[in-house]
Design a protein around this motif. Sequence first.
Motif, PDB file in Angstrom:
ATOM      1  N   LEU A 121     -15.703 -24.613  -4.703  1.00  0.00           N
ATOM      2  CA  LEU A 121     -14.474 -24.264  -5.421  1.00  0.00           C
ATOM      3  C   LEU A 121     -14.393 -24.945  -6.782  1.00  0.00           C
ATOM      4  N   MET A 122     -14.731 -26.229  -6.822  1.00  0.00           N
ATOM      5  CA  MET A 122     -14.565 -27.011  -8.038  1.00  0.00           C
ATOM      6  C   MET A 122     -15.807 -27.014  -8.932  1.00  0.00           C
ATOM      7  N   GLY A 123     -16.899 -26.440  -8.446  1.00  0.00           N
ATOM      8  CA  GLY A 123     -18.129 -26.442  -9.240  1.00  0.00           C
ATOM      9  C   GLY A 123     -18.681 -27.848  -9.406  1.00  0.00           C
ATOM     10  N   MET A 124     -18.514 -28.649  -8.357  1.00  0.00           N
ATOM     11  CA  MET A 124     -18.971 -30.044  -8.390  1.00  0.00           C
ATOM     12  C   MET A 124     -20.159 -30.215  -7.451  1.00  0.00           C
ATOM     13  N   HIS A 125     -20.977 -31.200  -7.734  1.00  0.00           N
ATOM     14  CA  HIS A 125     -22.075 -31.549  -6.847  1.00  0.00           C
ATOM     15  C   HIS A 125     -21.490 -32.107  -5.557  1.00  0.00           C
ATOM     16  N   ALA A 126     -22.068 -31.730  -4.432  1.00  0.00           N
ATOM     17  CA  ALA A 126     -21.554 -32.134  -3.122  1.00  0.00           C
ATOM     18  C   ALA A 126     -21.450 -33.658  -2.983  1.00  0.00           C
ATOM     19  N   MET A 127     -22.385 -34.393  -3.560  1.00  0.00           N
ATOM     20  CA  MET A 127     -22.356 -35.860  -3.465  1.00  0.00           C
ATOM     21  C   MET A 127     -21.130 -36.413  -4.197  1.00  0.00           C
ATOM     22  N   ASN A 128     -20.787 -35.852  -5.334  1.00  0.00           N
ATOM     23  CA  ASN A 128     -19.597 -36.306  -6.069  1.00  0.00           C
ATOM     24  C   ASN A 128     -18.322 -36.013  -5.280  1.00  0.00           C
ATOM     25  N   VAL A 129     -18.280 -34.868  -4.613  1.00  0.00           N
ATOM     26  CA  VAL A 129     -17.127 -34.533  -3.777  1.00  0.00           C
ATOM     27  C   VAL A 129     -17.037 -35.509  -2.619  1.00  0.00           C
ATOM     28  N   SER A 130     -18.165 -35.780  -1.992  1.00  0.00           N
ATOM     29  CA  SER A 130     -18.201 -36.703  -0.856  1.00  0.00           C
ATOM     30  C   SER A 130     -17.716 -38.100  -1.259  1.00  0.00           C
ATOM     31  N   ARG A 131     -18.181 -38.566  -2.403  1.00  0.00           N
ATOM     32  CA  ARG A 131     -17.745 -39.892  -2.892  1.00  0.00           C
ATOM     33  C   ARG A 131     -16.247 -39.916  -3.184  1.00  0.00           C
ATOM     34  N   ALA A 132     -15.762 -38.856  -3.811  1.00  0.00           N
ATOM     35  CA  ALA A 132     -14.332 -38.787  -4.137  1.00  0.00           C
ATOM     36  C   ALA A 132     -13.499 -38.729  -2.860  1.00  0.00           C
ATOM     37  N   LEU A 133     -13.927 -37.938  -1.884  1.00  0.00           N
ATOM     38  CA  LEU A 133     -13.200 -37.859  -0.613  1.00  0.00           C
ATOM     39  C   LEU A 133     -13.188 -39.211   0.092  1.00  0.00           C
ATOM     40  N   SER A 134     -14.322 -39.889   0.084  1.00  0.00           N
ATOM     41  CA  SER A 134     -14.418 -41.207   0.724  1.00  0.00           C
ATOM     42  C   SER A 134     -13.475 -42.198   0.054  1.00  0.00           C
ATOM     43  N   SER A 135     -13.469 -42.198  -1.264  1.00  0.00           N
ATOM     44  CA  SER A 135     -12.598 -43.099  -2.017  1.00  0.00           C
ATOM     45  C   SER A 135     -11.122 -42.776  -1.777  1.00  0.00           C
ATOM     46  N   LEU A 136     -10.782 -41.491  -1.820  1.00  0.00           N
ATOM     47  CA  LEU A 136      -9.393 -41.077  -1.580  1.00  0.00           C
ATOM     48  C   LEU A 136      -8.972 -41.394  -0.145  1.00  0.00           C
ATOM     49  N   HIS A 137      -9.902 -41.269   0.784  1.00  0.00           N
ATOM     50  CA  HIS A 137      -9.615 -41.625   2.183  1.00  0.00           C
ATOM     51  C   HIS A 137      -9.355 -43.124   2.296  1.00  0.00           C
ATOM     52  N   ASP A 138     -10.187 -43.942   1.630  1.00  0.00           N
ATOM     53  CA  ASP A 138     -10.000 -45.396   1.645  1.00  0.00           C
ATOM     54  C   ASP A 138      -8.639 -45.793   1.055  1.00  0.00           C
ATOM     55  N   MET A 139      -8.151 -45.002   0.085  1.00  0.00           N
ATOM     56  CA  MET A 139      -6.843 -45.271  -0.528  1.00  0.00           C
ATOM     57  C   MET A 139      -5.696 -44.715   0.318  1.00  0.00           C
ATOM     58  N   GLY A 140      -6.025 -43.985   1.366  1.00  0.00           N
ATOM     59  CA  GLY A 140      -4.996 -43.398   2.228  1.00  0.00           C
ATOM     60  C   GLY A 140      -4.364 -42.140   1.655  1.00  0.00           C
ATOM     61  N   LEU A 141      -5.033 -41.503   0.702  1.00  0.00           N
ATOM     62  CA  LEU A 141      -4.467 -40.322   0.045  1.00  0.00           C
ATOM     63  C   LEU A 141      -4.901 -39.008   0.688  1.00  0.00           C
ATOM     64  N   VAL A 142      -6.014 -39.040   1.407  1.00  0.00           N
ATOM     65  CA  VAL A 142      -6.456 -37.877   2.183  1.00  0.00           C
ATOM     66  C   VAL A 142      -6.809 -38.359   3.577  1.00  0.00           C
TER      67      VAL A 142
END
Length: 184
Positions: free
Chosen positions: A87-108
């Motif tokens: 959807l975002m035209g992003m590399h899967a690794m960048n999405v994975s890192r962002a999701l992990s970080s957002l999860h660590d922050m309690g946002l997702v």
Amino acid sequence: MAFARFCATIRGYRAFEIHGNMIENKKSDQQSNEIGLLVAMLRFASLISRPMRDGVADPAGFSSNELRILMALSGEGESAGHDLAELMGMHAMNVSRALSSLHDMGLVEPAKNTKNRRRKPYRISARGARAHVALEPYIAQVARHLFGMLTARERAALEQILAKLDRQVQAWQPSERRPHVPRA
């Protein structure tokens, strides 16, 4: 008489050749115009990340990728990483890192998927929803800067054009599906 017919025939071929070249030139001009539009859109797509980074992500303490994923989940709802990457035209690794970080922050938070155990969807958490609402004034400021110089009619036309182009992009089907080649 034969010479006159010959000259008329040559003139006819010449007229056809000139007309044919005009058609080819029109096609070439249209293709050049379309390529120019595509390059301008790609450039704008790259440049728009700067005000979003400087005006929204940095003040909120997010990376650009974290902001993009937070906004995508807020707008699209529950999605798996590979869906977000597409959807975002992003590399899967960048999405994975962002999701992990957002999860660590309690946002997702991970969402349950009873139909497919291998699919790992995420959704925005209550805290993430509040964070997204808190970003709206910053997003509005960037939007005002970008679109404030357009008239209401120009904004409406732009919205229609973008919706039409969005449908066209969504309909894109490559002739052959190939895995993306990661580059350093």
